[in-house]
Design a protein around this motif. Structure first.
Motif, PDB file in Angstrom:
ATOM      1  N   HIS A  44      12.988  19.521 -91.729  1.00 47.00           N
ATOM      2  CA  HIS A  44      11.634  19.977 -91.375  1.00 47.00           C
ATOM      3  C   HIS A  44      11.715  21.270 -90.565  1.00 47.00           C
ATOM      4  O   HIS A  44      10.991  22.230 -90.836  1.00 47.00           O
ATOM      5  N   ASN A  45      12.588  21.306 -89.579  1.00 49.78           N
ATOM      6  CA  ASN A  45      12.680  22.471 -88.696  1.00 49.78           C
ATOM      7  C   ASN A  45      13.335  23.677 -89.357  1.00 49.78           C
ATOM      8  O   ASN A  45      13.149  24.807 -88.912  1.00 49.78           O
ATOM      9  N   ALA A  46      14.079  23.450 -90.435  1.00 47.59           N
ATOM     10  CA  ALA A  46      14.697  24.554 -91.176  1.00 47.59           C
ATOM     11  C   ALA A  46      13.743  25.134 -92.217  1.00 47.59           C
ATOM     12  O   ALA A  46      14.072  26.114 -92.885  1.00 47.59           O
ATOM     13  N   GLY A  47      12.563  24.528 -92.369  1.00 48.04           N
ATOM     14  CA  GLY A  47      11.592  25.013 -93.332  1.00 48.04           C
ATOM     15  C   GLY A  47      11.857  24.538 -94.748  1.00 48.04           C
ATOM     16  O   GLY A  47      11.302  25.075 -95.706  1.00 48.04           O
ATOM     17  N   GLU A  48      12.686  23.525 -94.922  1.00 50.61           N
ATOM     18  CA  GLU A  48      13.043  23.013 -96.249  1.00 50.61           C
ATOM     19  C   GLU A  48      12.000  22.040 -96.811  1.00 50.61           C
ATOM     20  O   GLU A  48      12.113  21.632 -97.966  1.00 50.61           O
ATOM     21  N   VAL A  49      11.019  21.646 -96.003  1.00 48.94           N
ATOM     22  CA  VAL A  49       9.961  20.740 -96.453  1.00 48.94           C
ATOM     23  C   VAL A  49       8.672  21.557 -96.522  1.00 48.94           C
ATOM     24  O   VAL A  49       8.145  21.993 -95.490  1.00 48.94           O
ATOM     25  N   ALA A  50       8.185  21.760 -97.740  1.00 44.48           N
ATOM     26  CA  ALA A  50       7.048  22.666 -97.953  1.00 44.48           C
ATOM     27  C   ALA A  50       5.810  22.283 -97.148  1.00 44.48           C
ATOM     28  O   ALA A  50       5.131  23.150 -96.589  1.00 44.48           O
ATOM     29  N   ALA A  82       4.381  24.470 -82.334  1.00 44.29           N
ATOM     30  CA  ALA A  82       3.537  25.660 -82.489  1.00 44.29           C
ATOM     31  C   ALA A  82       2.057  25.325 -82.360  1.00 44.29           C
ATOM     32  O   ALA A  82       1.284  26.120 -81.826  1.00 44.29           O
ATOM     33  N   ASP A  83       1.656  24.147 -82.853  1.00 44.44           N
ATOM     34  CA  ASP A  83       0.265  23.702 -82.796  1.00 44.44           C
ATOM     35  C   ASP A  83       0.270  22.200 -82.515  1.00 44.44           C
ATOM     36  O   ASP A  83       0.302  21.398 -83.445  1.00 44.44           O
ATOM     37  N   PRO A  84       0.248  21.802 -81.237  1.00 46.57           N
ATOM     38  CA  PRO A  84       0.373  20.382 -80.880  1.00 46.57           C
ATOM     39  C   PRO A  84      -0.681  19.449 -81.488  1.00 46.57           C
ATOM     40  O   PRO A  84      -0.493  18.241 -81.518  1.00 46.57           O
ATOM     41  N   ALA A  85      -1.763  19.991 -82.020  1.00 46.95           N
ATOM     42  CA  ALA A  85      -2.765  19.150 -82.683  1.00 46.95           C
ATOM     43  C   ALA A  85      -2.307  18.744 -84.089  1.00 46.95           C
ATOM     44  O   ALA A  85      -2.892  17.857 -84.695  1.00 46.95           O
ATOM     45  N   ARG A  86      -1.262  19.396 -84.608  1.00 45.76           N
ATOM     46  CA  ARG A  86      -0.747  19.107 -85.953  1.00 45.76           C
ATOM     47  C   ARG A  86       0.312  18.016 -85.909  1.00 45.76           C
ATOM     48  O   ARG A  86       1.223  18.052 -85.084  1.00 45.76           O
ATOM     49  N   HIS A  87       0.176  17.070 -86.835  1.00 49.19           N
ATOM     50  CA  HIS A  87       1.139  15.972 -86.959  1.00 49.19           C
ATOM     51  C   HIS A  87       1.553  15.831 -88.413  1.00 49.19           C
ATOM     52  O   HIS A  87       0.807  16.207 -89.320  1.00 49.19           O
ATOM     53  N   TYR A  88       2.734  15.300 -88.617  1.00 52.38           N
ATOM     54  CA  TYR A  88       3.240  15.040 -89.958  1.00 52.38           C
ATOM     55  C   TYR A  88       3.816  13.628 -89.960  1.00 52.38           C
ATOM     56  O   TYR A  88       4.590  13.267 -89.073  1.00 52.38           O
ATOM     57  N   THR A  89       3.442  12.827 -90.948  1.00 55.90           N
ATOM     58  CA  THR A  89       3.937  11.453 -91.073  1.00 55.90           C
ATOM     59  C   THR A  89       4.821  11.374 -92.307  1.00 55.90           C
ATOM     60  O   THR A  89       4.450  11.869 -93.378  1.00 55.90           O
ATOM     61  N   GLY A  90       5.995  10.759 -92.156  1.00 51.16           N
ATOM     62  CA  GLY A  90       6.914  10.652 -93.276  1.00 51.16           C
ATOM     63  C   GLY A  90       7.790   9.419 -93.196  1.00 51.16           C
ATOM     64  O   GLY A  90       7.680   8.604 -92.273  1.00 51.16           O
ATOM     65  N   ILE A  91       8.685   9.296 -94.161  1.00 50.66           N
ATOM     66  CA  ILE A  91       9.596   8.159 -94.263  1.00 50.66           C
ATOM     67  C   ILE A  91      10.977   8.690 -94.634  1.00 50.66           C
ATOM     68  O   ILE A  91      11.088   9.650 -95.411  1.00 50.66           O
ATOM     69  N   THR A  92      12.024   8.104 -94.074  1.00 50.28           N
ATOM     70  CA  THR A  92      13.391   8.550 -94.356  1.00 50.28           C
ATOM     71  C   THR A  92      14.393   7.465 -94.003  1.00 50.28           C
ATOM     72  O   THR A  92      14.104   6.567 -93.217  1.00 50.28           O
ATOM     73  N   ASP A  93      15.598   7.596 -94.568  1.00 55.24           N
ATOM     74  CA  ASP A  93      16.709   6.726 -94.197  1.00 55.24           C
ATOM     75  C   ASP A  93      17.641   7.428 -93.215  1.00 55.24           C
ATOM     76  O   ASP A  93      18.527   6.794 -92.641  1.00 55.24           O
ATOM     77  N   TYR A 124       4.082  24.888 -89.719  1.00 58.33           N
ATOM     78  CA  TYR A 124       3.836  24.565 -88.308  1.00 58.33           C
ATOM     79  C   TYR A 124       5.106  24.218 -87.538  1.00 58.33           C
ATOM     80  O   TYR A 124       5.042  23.554 -86.518  1.00 58.33           O
ATOM     81  N   ARG A 125       6.243  24.653 -88.022  1.00 62.69           N
ATOM     82  CA  ARG A 125       7.492  24.347 -87.314  1.00 62.69           C
ATOM     83  C   ARG A 125       7.646  25.194 -86.072  1.00 62.69           C
ATOM     84  O   ARG A 125       7.006  26.239 -85.987  1.00 62.69           O
ATOM     85  N   PRO A 126       8.422  24.807 -85.124  1.00 61.93           N
ATOM     86  CA  PRO A 126       9.323  23.652 -85.072  1.00 61.93           C
ATOM     87  C   PRO A 126       8.570  22.359 -84.740  1.00 61.93           C
ATOM     88  O   PRO A 126       7.472  22.372 -84.187  1.00 61.93           O
TER      89      PRO A 126
END
Length: 105
Positions: free
Chosen positions: A57-63, A37-48, A68-70
């Protein structure tokens, strides 16, 4: 270290060694997402579990990322050690880490 010796059952079919002979390695991923939706937006995270985390993230479950999804995965780096992955994620969230990521990823 020598490559595994796979037996050929028939042309195009490979029989792999028994499961107990394989070493299963789990990884922790540090990832950078980019918003469609906004290519200037980035999100950094960690997961297994990277596919499940992207789904959340794409389901909107991460506040923090729902606005800015998808999202698409821009970069994902696998670490065999969770502590080192967490330290790298923490670095990427600093000013110098964001500059590093923009230059290299």
């Amino acid at each position: 270290r020598r490559a595994p010796n796979y037996a050929r059952a028939s042309p195009g079919v490979v029989v792999r060694p028994r499961e107990e002979h394989r070493q299963v390695m789990s990884f922790t991923y540090v990832y950078i997402l980019q918003s469609n939706a906004d290519p200037a937006r980035h999100y950094t995270g960690i997961t297994d579990d990277l596919p499940d985390r992207l789904r959340r993230h794409n389901a909107g479950e991460v506040a923090h990322s729902s606005k800015y999804r998808p999202w698409n995965i821009r970069t994902a780096i696998a670490f065999p050690n969770r502590e080192r992955a967490a330290a790298f994620e923490k670095y990427l969230k600093t000013h110098s880490g964001r500059v590093f990521a923009s230059r290299h990823f």
